[in-house]
Design an enzyme around this catalytic site. Structure first.
Site, PDB file in Angstrom:
ATOM      1  N   CYS A   1      24.313  69.781  56.609  1.00  0.00           N
ATOM      2  CA  CYS A   1      23.172  69.109  55.822  1.00  0.00           C
ATOM      3  C   CYS A   1      23.792  68.071  54.801  1.00  0.00           C
ATOM      4  CB  CYS A   1      22.410  70.273  54.721  1.00  0.00           C
ATOM      5  SG  CYS A   1      21.081  69.332  53.686  1.00  0.00           S
TER       6      CYS A   1
ATOM      7  N   CYS B   1      22.909  68.219  51.244  1.00  0.00           N
ATOM      8  CA  CYS B   1      23.643  69.338  50.392  1.00  0.00           C
ATOM      9  C   CYS B   1      24.922  69.052  50.024  1.00  0.00           C
ATOM     10  CB  CYS B   1      23.410  70.695  51.574  1.00  0.00           C
ATOM     11  SG  CYS B   1      21.959  71.284  51.945  1.00  0.00           S
TER      12      CYS B   1
END
Length: 146
Positions: free
Chosen positions: A69, A72
């Site tokens: 991600c 993230c």
């Protein structure tokens, strides 16, 4: 130790009691010697996360993330900055939802990054999306004070 706080060691899983006025003095686990409130983000697995949510007297802010991600990964350094700013009053941890998919199911995570603030064994608040450190700190302090 009337104002003692129960704090789970994220390194060995042992519960510790720390006098409330000693939280800022760098308390260490009585079993393994790991710092308990070091102002760093702890990487947790699901059993340790669940035990920490149930045990800890300090609020716990958890980042649900995955290595693939992009947002993230972008938020990780900001989350680490927030951990330094919030210590010793709030502990920060993260859990890899790819390595621990049961965590996503258990806490009803629909998108990442997702932040959940726990206090006294319950979810207090939730925040979705990548955020700068200032937003993370403001979110945590707002909901802990409430």
């Amino acid at each position: 130790m009337a104002d003692a706080k129960k704090i789970l060691c994220h390194a060995c899983g042992q519960a510790n009691r720390v006098p409330g006025d000693r939280l800022g003095a760098g308390p260490k686990c009585g079993t393994c010697g790991a710092p308990l409130v070091a102002g760093k983000v702890a990487e947790l697995d699901l059993p340790t996360l669940q035990k920490s949510v149930r045990t800890d007297d300090l609020p716990l802010l958890v980042d649900y993330w995955a290595p693939w991600c992009g947002p993230c990964r972008m938020m990780a350094p900001e989350f680490a900055k927030a951990a330094q700013q919030l210590a010793p009053d709030i502990r920060l941890a993260k859990i890899d939802t790819q390595a621990h998919p049961q965590a996503s199911a258990r806490f009803n995570i629909r998108g990442i990054p997702a932040l959940i603030l726990f206090r006294n064994g319950r979810e207090v608040a939730r925040l979705a999306g990548a955020r700068p450190a200032a937003d993370i700190v403001a979110f945590a302090r707002q909901h802990v004070a409430a």
